[in-house]
Design an enzyme around this catalytic site. Structure first.
Site, PDB file in Angstrom:
ATOM      1  N   CYS A  11     -22.439  23.067  23.890  1.00  0.00           N
ATOM      2  CA  CYS A  11     -23.755  23.697  23.924  1.00  0.00           C
ATOM      3  C   CYS A  11     -24.766  22.764  24.591  1.00  0.00           C
ATOM      4  O   CYS A  11     -24.983  21.648  24.127  1.00  0.00           O
ATOM      5  CB  CYS A  11     -24.193  24.017  22.491  1.00  0.00           C
ATOM      6  SG  CYS A  11     -25.862  24.681  22.393  1.00  0.00           S
TER       7      CYS A  11
ATOM      8  N   GLU B  36     -70.472   8.654   0.153  1.00  0.00           N
ATOM      9  CA  GLU B  36     -69.455   9.096  -0.820  1.00  0.00           C
ATOM     10  C   GLU B  36     -68.477  10.050  -0.150  1.00  0.00           C
ATOM     11  O   GLU B  36     -68.836  10.715   0.815  1.00  0.00           O
ATOM     12  CB  GLU B  36     -70.132   9.860  -1.982  1.00  0.00           C
ATOM     13  CG  GLU B  36     -71.280   9.128  -2.620  1.00  0.00           C
ATOM     14  CD  GLU B  36     -72.012   9.977  -3.662  1.00  0.00           C
ATOM     15  OE1 GLU B  36     -71.567  11.100  -3.951  1.00  0.00           O
ATOM     16  OE2 GLU B  36     -73.034   9.495  -4.177  1.00  0.00           O
TER      17      GLU B  36
ATOM     18  N   LYS C 274     -66.664  13.604   0.236  1.00  0.00           N
ATOM     19  CA  LYS C 274     -67.028  14.965  -0.161  1.00  0.00           C
ATOM     20  C   LYS C 274     -65.762  15.613  -0.712  1.00  0.00           C
ATOM     21  O   LYS C 274     -64.875  16.020   0.042  1.00  0.00           O
ATOM     22  CB  LYS C 274     -67.575  15.768   1.018  1.00  0.00           C
ATOM     23  CG  LYS C 274     -68.069  17.152   0.584  1.00  0.00           C
ATOM     24  CD  LYS C 274     -68.842  17.845   1.691  1.00  0.00           C
ATOM     25  CE  LYS C 274     -69.536  19.095   1.189  1.00  0.00           C
ATOM     26  NZ  LYS C 274     -68.615  20.128   0.704  1.00  0.00           N
TER      27      LYS C 274
ATOM     28  N   CYS D 192     -25.509  31.690  19.575  1.00  0.00           N
ATOM     29  CA  CYS D 192     -26.453  30.647  19.957  1.00  0.00           C
ATOM     30  C   CYS D 192     -27.203  31.078  21.218  1.00  0.00           C
ATOM     31  O   CYS D 192     -26.576  31.459  22.209  1.00  0.00           O
ATOM     32  CB  CYS D 192     -25.703  29.344  20.217  1.00  0.00           C
ATOM     33  SG  CYS D 192     -26.728  28.066  20.947  1.00  0.00           S
TER      34      CYS D 192
ATOM     35  N   LYS E 110     -68.831  16.545   7.951  1.00  0.00           N
ATOM     36  CA  LYS E 110     -67.462  17.047   7.793  1.00  0.00           C
ATOM     37  C   LYS E 110     -66.454  16.342   8.695  1.00  0.00           C
ATOM     38  O   LYS E 110     -66.816  15.655   9.641  1.00  0.00           O
ATOM     39  CB  LYS E 110     -67.448  18.546   8.118  1.00  0.00           C
ATOM     40  CG  LYS E 110     -68.229  19.368   7.114  1.00  0.00           C
ATOM     41  CD  LYS E 110     -67.301  20.281   6.365  1.00  0.00           C
ATOM     42  CE  LYS E 110     -68.065  21.288   5.554  1.00  0.00           C
ATOM     43  NZ  LYS E 110     -67.220  22.322   5.034  1.00  0.00           N
TER      44      LYS E 110
ATOM     45  N   ARG F 166     -71.301  26.140 -10.849  1.00  0.00           N
ATOM     46  CA  ARG F 166     -72.565  26.217 -10.131  1.00  0.00           C
ATOM     47  C   ARG F 166     -73.095  27.641 -10.054  1.00  0.00           C
ATOM     48  O   ARG F 166     -74.301  27.868 -10.098  1.00  0.00           O
ATOM     49  CB  ARG F 166     -72.340  25.667  -8.718  1.00  0.00           C
ATOM     50  CG  ARG F 166     -73.528  25.862  -7.841  1.00  0.00           C
ATOM     51  CD  ARG F 166     -73.522  24.858  -6.719  1.00  0.00           C
ATOM     52  NE  ARG F 166     -73.964  25.466  -5.484  1.00  0.00           N
ATOM     53  CZ  ARG F 166     -73.416  25.259  -4.312  1.00  0.00           C
ATOM     54  NH1 ARG F 166     -72.356  24.474  -4.218  1.00  0.00           N
ATOM     55  NH2 ARG F 166     -73.890  25.813  -3.241  1.00  0.00           N
TER      56      ARG F 166
ATOM     57  N   ASP G 113     -61.740  28.200   5.137  1.00  0.00           N
ATOM     58  CA  ASP G 113     -63.151  27.831   5.036  1.00  0.00           C
ATOM     59  C   ASP G 113     -63.822  27.716   6.391  1.00  0.00           C
ATOM     60  O   ASP G 113     -64.967  28.134   6.574  1.00  0.00           O
ATOM     61  CB  ASP G 113     -63.294  26.484   4.344  1.00  0.00           C
ATOM     62  CG  ASP G 113     -62.724  26.528   2.949  1.00  0.00           C
ATOM     63  OD1 ASP G 113     -62.830  25.547   2.242  1.00  0.00           O
ATOM     64  OD2 ASP G 113     -62.148  27.585   2.590  1.00  0.00           O
TER      65      ASP G 113
ATOM     66  N   GLU H 191     -63.331  29.182   9.088  1.00  0.00           N
ATOM     67  CA  GLU H 191     -63.623  30.471   9.691  1.00  0.00           C
ATOM     68  C   GLU H 191     -64.895  31.050   9.063  1.00  0.00           C
ATOM     69  O   GLU H 191     -65.771  31.571   9.747  1.00  0.00           O
ATOM     70  CB  GLU H 191     -62.450  31.417   9.415  1.00  0.00           C
ATOM     71  CG  GLU H 191     -62.550  32.700  10.184  1.00  0.00           C
ATOM     72  CD  GLU H 191     -61.257  32.950  10.956  1.00  0.00           C
ATOM     73  OE1 GLU H 191     -60.480  32.000  11.150  1.00  0.00           O
ATOM     74  OE2 GLU H 191     -61.059  34.093  11.358  1.00  0.00           O
TER      75      GLU H 191
HETATM   76  S1  IVH Z   1     -74.173  15.965  -4.005  1.00  0.00           S
HETATM   77  C1  IVH Z   1     -78.220  17.614  -3.945  1.00  0.00           C
HETATM   78  N1  IVH Z   1     -71.951  14.631  -3.634  1.00  0.00           N
HETATM   79  O1  IVH Z   1     -70.389  19.713  -2.044  1.00  0.00           O
HETATM   80  C2  IVH Z   1     -76.831  17.258  -3.636  1.00  0.00           C
HETATM   81  N2  IVH Z   1     -71.853  17.014  -3.584  1.00  0.00           N
HETATM   82  O2  IVH Z   1     -73.140  21.677  -1.305  1.00  0.00           O
HETATM   83  C3  IVH Z   1     -75.888  17.885  -4.562  1.00  0.00           C
HETATM   84  N3  IVH Z   1     -69.581  17.898  -3.229  1.00  0.00           N
HETATM   85  O3  IVH Z   1     -70.356  22.215  -3.965  1.00  0.00           O
HETATM   86  C4  IVH Z   1     -74.487  17.661  -4.238  1.00  0.00           C
HETATM   87  N4  IVH Z   1     -68.566  15.964  -3.098  1.00  0.00           N
HETATM   88  O4  IVH Z   1     -69.845  20.208  -5.413  1.00  0.00           O
HETATM   89  C5  IVH Z   1     -72.517  15.858  -3.713  1.00  0.00           C
HETATM   90  N5  IVH Z   1     -70.050  13.314  -3.331  1.00  0.00           N
HETATM   91  C6  IVH Z   1     -70.625  14.529  -3.429  1.00  0.00           C
HETATM   92  C7  IVH Z   1     -69.878  15.717  -3.292  1.00  0.00           C
HETATM   93  C8  IVH Z   1     -70.536  16.942  -3.380  1.00  0.00           C
HETATM   94  C9  IVH Z   1     -68.412  17.279  -3.062  1.00  0.00           C
HETATM   95  C10 IVH Z   1     -69.761  19.372  -3.212  1.00  0.00           C
HETATM   96  C11 IVH Z   1     -70.616  19.904  -4.305  1.00  0.00           C
HETATM   97  C12 IVH Z   1     -71.192  21.143  -3.714  1.00  0.00           C
HETATM   98  C13 IVH Z   1     -71.185  20.850  -2.261  1.00  0.00           C
HETATM   99  C14 IVH Z   1     -72.583  20.559  -1.784  1.00  0.00           C
END
Ligand code: IVH
Length: 675
Positions: free
Chosen positions: A430, A108, A110, A406, A312, A131, A22, A24
């Site tokens: 050795c 939250e 991610k 070896c 990130k 999505r 990812d 990259e």
């Molecule tokens: S909110 C308007 N909350 O990250 C905001 N997304 O581009 C909508 N993701 O593929 C997303 N954890 O599936 C939100 N706690 C979280 C998330 C989350 C992972 C993913 C989501 C999407 C990408 C956002």
């Protein structure tokens, strides 16, 4: 770049089989974004920056989302400033002054899975959709219904129309098990949990999805019955998440409100620190403005809300090239193939080597010199090669073979039947094994020789100062000072540490010898059982088998070790150099003064270290436990003893100080006649 990115996106979203990590992809994406920002005239409608990538696969019905599934802006800065930049932007757009109070957010994790929209009508799950491109996704209801965490019916009182948005993911342990199963059955393995989850969700046959352990976290809403039509009136995002929880959707426990940039930074750090301990992958955190009123005020910028951002963490997987495969020789002679890598920044450090474990591991992964591979480094775990990036090789590349001799001492390399590992047969002849043996001998839990680290050991062995363990105690100041970067003061420190190490215990000495299969616990059991080194050296395999926890393999290893004259010679010479310990009578456990007694150590003792006190108690037959219970016989408490001392007092367990413990150890054994 557009073509390349679109091709990668297709592999990732449609085929569930990415050929690059990812990070990259993200880097190339950002580069294209930057180029387009500089040259807006070059932007084309088909550029991956102009839409949310994704496509509908043949066989899964398209679903138009009632409310589009947005993407989210990513803060590329993985440092604290990422959160600060977002907060500053929000404040600016809301027209806040510096004197205004901090903005409240929800923070939250991610989740690194795939986004899902679940549509409930009158409390019943009617549709689940991916999505896709954000406007149109795929109908995967049949597969999503197999996820036990996702309710099919909701409790009474939920709004008649409810779309729950969240992430479908696969826990890491389940992912490992799945790959193991796939490998055993000769099936396709997956690069990471997210792709395994995506692959399962898009199966045409829900029987397959049902066998994949998928899970779900809810993090937002799509369409919902309006307030005017009697739907709920949430004031904040946090309130909305609490409602989802009450309707039996899983919401991650880390989710919390955070006041201003300071608390966002704290959250980023706190979740980052626990990242590797989580049972599932996350690739960052998400911050959202908590007030829905403020969210509406902030609105959107093209496809991204201005009220949310993804922050990130450094990538834990990166691609790089194998430049060579070398082998290393370990303490027991094990030959380990090591991949030399083109330097790559992954998991927060630059990695240049990764272990390949053994020949079978190389064959299983199919790696050859020159291959592009994916390297993973999570937390403090040593970097590993996850797999080869599929693609043609430039030309013929020979498969890796174990050397017959070896590389360090030239002795024959063998692999014992049934074993995965190859070994050098050179033993302490050795130099590589000699170095490892010296480092093990000097280790803290062994002879505890301070300052004898790998740089010094390398020099001592390479320059021929030391060939055998006893040579350690024979080298003088002159030999040490002659080494690189060794001042007289440090040389004297090393000699003092060596001198100090001579007074030791039998278990430490046994462990330090580096006998195969003999770890600390076995060394202690042996010492306790036999009492003296001579008794252990002369024990038959049958006698060794009498020892607690010693089975045939261990007994054989000990017997073989002491059957070698050169090993006995090493022991004799170490003794002659002044290495001593106290020996006891061959002891049946029951005869030891503290046999059958459980003791707990707590706090800092005035003179003895924790390890020393533990050794002494165990040598007297006691079991040293970590927590106090009714079964505890004594608690030995030092300074700053805390809850364990309180517990002992509460349960009426006798509490001793260091002096009391020493008195107890000095007491005659129960079977000896009392004066
Ligand atoms: S909110 C308007 N909350 O990250 C905001 N997304 O581009 C909508 N993701 O593929 C997303 N954890 O599936 C939100 N706690 C979280 C998330 C989350 C992972 C993913 C989501 C999407 C990408 C956002």
């Amino acid at each position: 770049m557009r073509q390349q990115l679109n091709a990668w996106a297709h592999e990732y979203y449609v085929q569930d089989s990415p050929s690059v990590p990812d990070a990259e992809y993200d880097r190339a994406f950002r580069e294209l974004q930057a180029l387009e920002a500089e040259h807006p005239e070059l932007v084309t409608p088909d550029s991956p920056t102009q839409r949310v990538i994704g496509a509908v696969m043949d066989g899964l019905a398209p679903v138009r989302h009632a409310v589009p599934m947005l993407s989210i802006h990513t803060e590329t800065d993985t440092e604290a400033s990422g959160a600060q930049a977002f907060d500053a932007r929000v404040r600016r757009e809301l027209g806040l002054q510096e004197s205004d109070p901090p903005v409240e957010y929800v923070a939250e994790p991610k989740f690194d899975g795939l986004a899902m929209s679940l549509r409930y009508e009158h409390g019943k799950l009617v549709q689940a959709a991916t999505r896709g491109d954000g406007e149109v996704g795929e109908d995967v209801t049949h597969n999503i219904r197999t996820i036990r965490q996702i309710p099919l019916m909701l409790p009474a009182g939920v709004p008649p129309l409810l779309e729950v948005r969240g992430e479908v993911y696969m826990p890491r342990a389940d992912f490992d098990a799945l790959n193991e199963r796939q490998r055993a059955q000769g099936g396709k393995t997956f690069v990471n949990p997210r792709n395994a989850a995506a692959g399962a969700v898009r199966q045409l046959d829900s029987g397959i999805a049902a066998q994949r352990p998928l899970r779900f976290f809810a993090y937002g809403l799509g369409a919902i019955t309006s307030e005017a039509e009697g739907g709920p009136a949430f004031a904040t995002h946090f309130e909305l998440l609490q409602a989802l929880k009450s309707w039996s959707f899983p919401v991650a426990e880390q989710v919390q409100t955070a006041l201003g940039a300071t608390e966002l930074v704290a959250f980023h750090q706190q979740v980052g620190a626990s990242r590797d301990a989580l049972p599932y992958d996350i690739d960052g955190v998400v911050y959202k403005v908590n007030s829905l009123q403020l969210q509406r005020q902030l609105g959107f910028k093209t496809r991204e809300p201005r009220w949310a951002v993804a922050h990130k963490y450094p990538a834990q997987e990166m691609a790089t090239r194998i430049e060579a495969i070398d082998v290393q020789v370990g303490r027991t002679g094990k030959i380990t193939p090591v991949a030399r890598l083109a330097p790559v920044f992954v998991g927060g450090v630059t990695v240049t080597n990764a272990t390949l474990h053994n020949l079978f591991e190389i064959r299983k992964k199919g790696v050859r010199v020159g291959d592009q591979v994916i390297v993973r480094r999570a937390g403090d775990v040593i970097p590993e090669i996850v797999g080869v990036v599929p693609g043609p090789r430039a030309g013929y590349v020979a498969n890796f073979h174990m050397p017959k001799a070896c590389p360090v001492c030239g002795s024959a390399v063998v692999r014992e039947k049934g074993e995965a590992n190859h070994r050098c047969t050179g033993g302490l002849f050795c130099p590589a094994q000699r170095k490892e043996a010296l480092l093990h001998f000097a280790a803290r839990r062994a002879m505890d020789i301070e300052g004898l680290g790998d740089k010094l050991v390398d020099q001592l062995v390479d320059q021929g100062v030391i060939r055998t363990l006893p040579d350690l105690y024979r080298m003088g100041l002159t030999a040490l000072i002659a080494l690189d970067r060794m001042a007289e003061k440090s040389a004297q420190n090393v000699l003092a540490a060596l001198e100090k190490s001579k007074r030791t215990t039998l278990p430490r000495f046994l462990f330090a010898l580096g006998i195969r299969q003999v770890g600390e616990a076995t060394a202690k059991d042996l010492a306790r059982h036999f009492g003296s080194l001579d008794a252990i050296m002369d024990a038959t395999v049958d006698q060794l088998l009498q020892v607690n926890d010693v089975g045939p393999v261990v007994a054989e290893a000990i017997h073989t070790f002491f059957a070698q004259p050169h090993n006995r010679e090493v022991v004799e010479q170490l003794r002659a150099c002044g290495v001593t310990w106290e020996e006891g009578a061959p002891a049946e456990r029951a005869m030891l003064p503290l046999a059958g007694k459980t003791v707990v150590l707590t706090g800092t003792l005035p003179t003895l270290s924790r390890d020393a006190a533990k050794d002494m108690l165990e040598a007297a037959g006691a079991k040293v436990a970590g927590s106090v219970s009714k079964k505890t016989h004594y608690v030995v408490a030092g300074e700053e003893a805390g809850s364990k001392l309180a517990k002992a007092q509460e349960l009426g367990v006798p509490v001793l100080d260091e002096a009391g413990m020493l008195a107890l150890l000095a007491a005659p054994t129960p079977t000896e006649p009392q004066p």
